[in-house]
Design an enzyme around this catalytic site. Structure first.
Site, short mmCIF file in Angstrom:
data_model
loop_
_atom_site.label_atom_id
_atom_site.label_comp_id
_atom_site.label_asym_id
_atom_site.label_seq_id
_atom_site.Cartn_x
_atom_site.Cartn_y
_atom_site.Cartn_z
N LEU A 1 3.43 -17.64 -1.26
CA LEU A 1 2.55 -18.75 -0.92
C LEU A 1 1.16 -18.32 -0.47
O LEU A 1 0.39 -19.13 0.03
CB LEU A 1 3.22 -19.64 0.13
CG LEU A 1 4.57 -20.23 -0.30
CD1 LEU A 1 5.19 -21.03 0.83
CD2 LEU A 1 4.43 -21.07 -1.55
N MET B 1 -2.41 -11.29 5.88
CA MET B 1 -1.33 -10.81 5.01
C MET B 1 -1.78 -9.62 4.17
O MET B 1 -1.00 -8.71 3.91
CB MET B 1 -0.80 -11.94 4.12
CG MET B 1 -0.13 -13.07 4.90
SD MET B 1 1.14 -12.51 6.08
CE MET B 1 2.31 -11.75 4.99
N GLU B 2 -3.04 -9.62 3.78
CA GLU B 2 -3.56 -8.49 3.00
C GLU B 2 -3.58 -7.22 3.84
O GLU B 2 -3.22 -6.13 3.36
CB GLU B 2 -4.96 -8.82 2.48
CG GLU B 2 -4.98 -9.82 1.34
CD GLU B 2 -4.70 -11.28 1.73
OE1 GLU B 2 -4.53 -12.10 0.81
OE2 GLU B 2 -4.64 -11.61 2.94
N ASP C 1 7.77 7.72 0.54
CA ASP C 1 8.18 8.17 -0.79
C ASP C 1 7.76 9.61 -1.06
O ASP C 1 8.53 10.40 -1.61
CB ASP C 1 7.59 7.25 -1.86
CG ASP C 1 7.97 7.68 -3.26
OD1 ASP C 1 9.18 7.82 -3.53
OD2 ASP C 1 7.06 7.89 -4.09
#
Length: 148
Positions: free
Chosen positions: A75, A111-112, A126
Site C-alpha cells: 500500500l 518506509m523507504e 548474505d
C-alpha cells in the site's frame, strides 16, 4: 482508538488518497544493526571476506531498495526520491546501518528509509554468512521524520 487510514469504512485494505496534501520536503532517518562476531567485524574492516567489499554492495542494495519500496510494500505510494544516503559504522558488536531518505512529495519516506536499512542488513548477512553463522539482524527503527 484512532481510525486506521489503510482501511475503508467496511474494514477492507485500501491505498490512502494523499492527493489533497501539499507537496513538501520530507526526510526520514532509519537505523538498524547486524550483530556479528568480532572476527567478522575485523574481516569487514580489512575487506578480507570471500565475497568482496561487503559494505559497498550493501550500500548499493540499500539505495536500490529505497527506490523500489512501493513494489515491496503493497500500500506504499510511488515516490520520486531526491536522495538516499547510506552510512555504515563498524562497531565491536557488528555493523550499525543508517539510511536517510529525502523527497518532495505528498507523503513521507519512512518506509523507504526502513526498507533501505533492512535490505542493506540482509545484504551484509548474505555476504558474511559463510564465515559467521551466528549473525542477528535487529534494532531496526525509525529515528526521525521531518516535513518542511
Amino acid at each position: 482508538m484512532a481510525e486506521f487510514s489503510h482501511l475503508d469504512a467496511d474494514g477492507r485494505a485500501r491505498m490512502v488518497d494523499v492527493g489533497h496534501k501539499p507537496v513538501q520536503a520530507r526526510t526520514a532517518l532509519a537505523e538498524g544493526m547486524v550483530h556479528c562476531a568480532p572476527a567478522t567485524v575485523a574481516a569487514l574492516r580489512d575487506r578480507t571476506l570471500p565475497k568482496g567489499d561487503v559494505l559497498t554492495v550493501a550500500k548499493i542494495a540499500g539505495i536500490q531498495a529505497a527506490k523500489r519500496t512501493d513494489e515491496l510494500i503493497p500500500l506504499c505510494h510511488s515516490l520520486p526520491l531526491d536522495g538516499v544516503e547510506m552510512r555504515f559504522t563498524l562497531r565491536e558488536a557488528g555493523v550499525f546501518i543508517e539510511a536517510e531518505v529525502r523527497t518532495q512529495a505528498r507523503t513521507g519516506v519512512e518506509m523507504e528509509a526502513l526498507t533501505a536499512v533492512c535490505v542493506a542488513a540482509l545484504t551484509v548477512y548474505d555476504m558474511c554468512k559463510a564465515v559467521d553463522k551466528g549473525m542477528v539482524i535487529g534494532d531496526v527503527r525509525l529515528v526521525r521524520k521531518i516535513k518542511e
